[in-house]
Enzyme design. Structure first.
Site, short mmCIF file in Angstrom:
data_model
loop_
_atom_site.label_atom_id
_atom_site.label_comp_id
_atom_site.label_asym_id
_atom_site.label_seq_id
_atom_site.Cartn_x
_atom_site.Cartn_y
_atom_site.Cartn_z
N ASP A 144 -11.42 7.43 -22.03
CA ASP A 144 -11.20 6.03 -21.66
C ASP A 144 -10.83 5.34 -22.97
O ASP A 144 -11.68 5.05 -23.82
CB ASP A 144 -12.51 5.46 -21.08
CG ASP A 144 -12.45 3.95 -20.88
OD1 ASP A 144 -11.47 3.31 -21.30
OD2 ASP A 144 -13.43 3.41 -20.31
N GLU A 170 0.83 -1.21 0.00
CA GLU A 170 0.00 0.00 0.00
C GLU A 170 0.87 1.26 0.00
O GLU A 170 1.87 1.32 0.72
CB GLU A 170 -0.90 0.04 1.24
CG GLU A 170 -2.27 -0.54 0.99
CD GLU A 170 -2.47 -1.84 1.72
OE1 GLU A 170 -1.48 -2.59 1.84
OE2 GLU A 170 -3.61 -2.07 2.17
N THR A 225 -7.52 0.12 -19.86
CA THR A 225 -7.13 -1.20 -19.41
C THR A 225 -5.84 -1.53 -20.15
O THR A 225 -5.50 -0.91 -21.16
CB THR A 225 -8.21 -2.26 -19.74
OG1 THR A 225 -8.59 -2.10 -21.09
CG2 THR A 225 -9.41 -2.14 -18.84
#
Ligand code: DSN
Length: 419
Positions: A204, A60, A230
Site C-alpha cells: 500500500d 457499473e 490513494t
C-alpha cells in the site's frame, strides 16, 4: 509558480453559505503552513475535472462492458486513466475504480484471501494503517492479522525479524507500505521474503506513490503481485484510489472491486485521476518528487539541530515523526493544538513504542508535500522549523501564537497557489 483561480461564480449566487465556507477553507489552506503529510494541493485541471459532468453518469462494469447505456465517453475517460497509469507505474493491470484507500485494500484482501486467513501487516502504532490489520478495523476482524513492527533501537524495519516471523506464521499475504514510517522501504527484500514463504506480495504505497512515480523512491509495481495507492497524497490527484497488479490477478481483483464491493464508479474522479497521471508523467513531476525528499531532510535536520527528537533520527521520504513529549514535554494533542493556533497544521501521532494513547500520543507527524507544491525549497524549511520551535516554546501564550500566525501568513503569501 502555479497560480490557480477558483471558478465558483454560480455557487456564490445560488448557495452563499456553502460558497463562503469553501472560500474560508481556501483561505485557511493558503494562509497556513500545511504539514499534514497525507495532504496536497491539486492543480486547477484536476479541480476542474472533479467538478465536471461525468459526475452525472452511472457506469457499473468496466470499459466496453457496462451495465448501463450511454457510456461511450466514460469508456474513453476510463481507458485514458488506465493507459496513463500503466505507463506511469509500469503496471501490467490497473483498476482505477476504488473509491478510496480502504476500499482498495479491502478489494485486494477479498480477492486473494478467504475469511480468517492469516496475513502480516505493520502495527498502527508503528506506522501501519487501520486497514493493515488493526483489531477495530474489518482487516483485523475478518482476517487473522499477525502484525510486525519496527526495531526498538533503530526505530526502523528489521527485515530479518520480519522474515523470521513470516517463516513461523506462513501468512497468505504480506503487506508493506505505511502511513507513518519515515524511512525508505526495501521492497526487493519484501519480495524475497514473500517468495521464500509463498505469500502474496502486496504494498500500500498511498503515502509515497508520488515519490515512486517521480523516481525519488523505488517503484515496487513491476515486481509486486498487487499495489494499492490513494491518488490524493504525494501523487497529487483527486481523492480516490487505484489498484495495480500482475495480469494473473487482474480478473479476481476487478471482480472484487465490482461487483464484489462497489457499485458505480465515480467517473468525474476517474477523469481527474487521468489528469493527475498525465501531470505525473511530466519531467517537472520528477523534480517535485525529489524536492519533497530534499525538503523533508532539510526540515528534519533543522528541527534536530534545534533540539527536537525525530524518530529514527531523520527521514528518507516526505514525512517525519517528532517526539514532542520527550523534546518539549508536550503531548501530541497539545502540540497539534499549539501549532494550529499559530497557523501551522499537523496531526498528533503515536511514535514507536509509545506509552501514551493514540488520542493523545507522544508525537506529531509532519511532512513536506504541500509546501513543495507551493514552490518552497530547503532554505524555506529553515524558516518553517523556526516557526514550529517558536510556537511550541510559546504554547501557553495565546498572544504570541496569534502573532506567529500573522507572520506565518506573511511567509505563505510569498508562495501563492489558488487566487
Ligand atoms: N488518513 C491517511 C493519513 O493521513 O495517512 C491514511 O489513510
Amino acid at each position: 509558480m502555479a497560480m490557480y483561480e477558483m471558478h465558483l461564480d454560480y455557487l456564490k449566487q445560488s448557495d452563499k453559505a456553502v460558497y463562503d465556507a469553501i472560500i474560508a477553507e481556501k483561505e485557511r489552506q493558503m494562509n497556513g503552513i500545511e504539514l499534514i503529510p497525507s495532504e496536497n494541493l491539486v492543480s486547477q485541471a484536476v479541480l476542474e475535472a472533479m467538478g465536471s459532468v461525468p459526475t452525472n453518469k452511472y457506469s457499473e462494469g468496466y470499459p466496453h462492458k457496462r451495465y448501463y447505456g450511454g457510456n461511450e465517453v466514460i469508456d474513453v475517460i476510463e481507458d485514458l486513466a488506465i493507459k496513463r497509469c500503466k505507463k506511469l507505474f509500469n503496471a501490467e493491470h490497473v483498476n482505477v475504480q476504488p473509491l478510496s484507500g480502504s476500499p482498495a485494500n479491502m478489494a485486494v484482501y477479498y480477492a486473494i484471501m478467504n475469511l480468517k486467513d492469516t496475513f502480516m501487516g505493520m502495527k498502527l502504532t508503528e506506522g501501519g494503517h487501520l486497514t493493515h490489520g488493526h483489531p477495530v478495523n474489518f482487516s483485523g476482524k475478518l482476517y487473522n492479522c499477525v502484525q510486525y513492527g519496527v526495531d526498538s533501537e533503530t526505530e526502523r524495519l528489521d527485515y530479518d525479524a520480519i522474515e523470521k516471523q513470516a517463516r513461523e506464521i506462513k501468512p497468505k499475504l504480506i503487506l508493506s507500505g505505511y502511513t507513518a514510517y519515515p524511512r525508505e522501504i526495501d521492497f526487493k527484500r519484501f519480495r524475497e521474503i514473500c517468495d521464500r514463504v509463498g505469500a502474496f506480495c502486496m504494498a500500500d504505497i498511498a503515502h509515497i506513490a508520488g515519490l515512486c512515480a517521480g523516481g525519488a523512491h523505488e517503484n515496487p509495481v513491476p515486481y509486486f503481485d498487487a499495489v494499492t495507492t490513494t491518488t490524493h497524497k504525494t501523487l497529487r490527484g483527486p481523492r480516490g484510489a487505484i489498484i495495480m497488479c500482475k495480469e494473473e490477478f487482474a480478473e479476481k481483483i476487478d471482480k472484487a472491486v465490482f461487483p464484489g464491493l462497489q457499485g458505480g464508479p465515480h467517473d468525474h474522479t476517474t477523469a481527474a485521476k487521468a489528469v493527475c497521471f498525465e501531470e505525473a508523467l511530466k519531467p517537472s513531476f520528477k523534480q517535485y518528487a525529489h524536492q519533497i525528499v530534499k525538503n523533508a531532510k532539510a526540515l528534519a535536520e533543522e528541527l534536530m539541530r534545534k533540539g527536537l527528537r525525530i524518530v529514527s533520527n531523520g527521514t528518507d521520504n516526505h514525512l517525519m515523526l517528532v517526539d514532542v513529549f520527550k523534546s518539549k514535554g508536550l503531548t501530541g494533542k497539545e502540540a497539534e493544538h499549539t501549532l494550529e493556533t499559530a497557523g501551522i497544521y499537523c496531526n498528533k501521532n503515536t511514535i514507536p513504542f509509545d506509552k501514551r494513547t493514540p488520542w493523545d500520543p507522544s508525537g506529531i507527524r509532519i511532512g513536506t508535500p504541500v509546501l513543495t507544491t507551493r514552490g518552497m525549497k530547503e532554505s524555506e524549511m529553515k524558516e518553517v522549523a523556526s516557526f514550529i520551535i517558536k510556537a511550541l516554546d510559546n504554547h501557553n501564550n495565546t498572544g504570541k501564537l496569534e502573532g506567529i500566525k500573522r507572520d506565518v501568513k506573511a511567509f505563505c503569501d510569498q508562495f501563492p497557489f489558488y487566487k
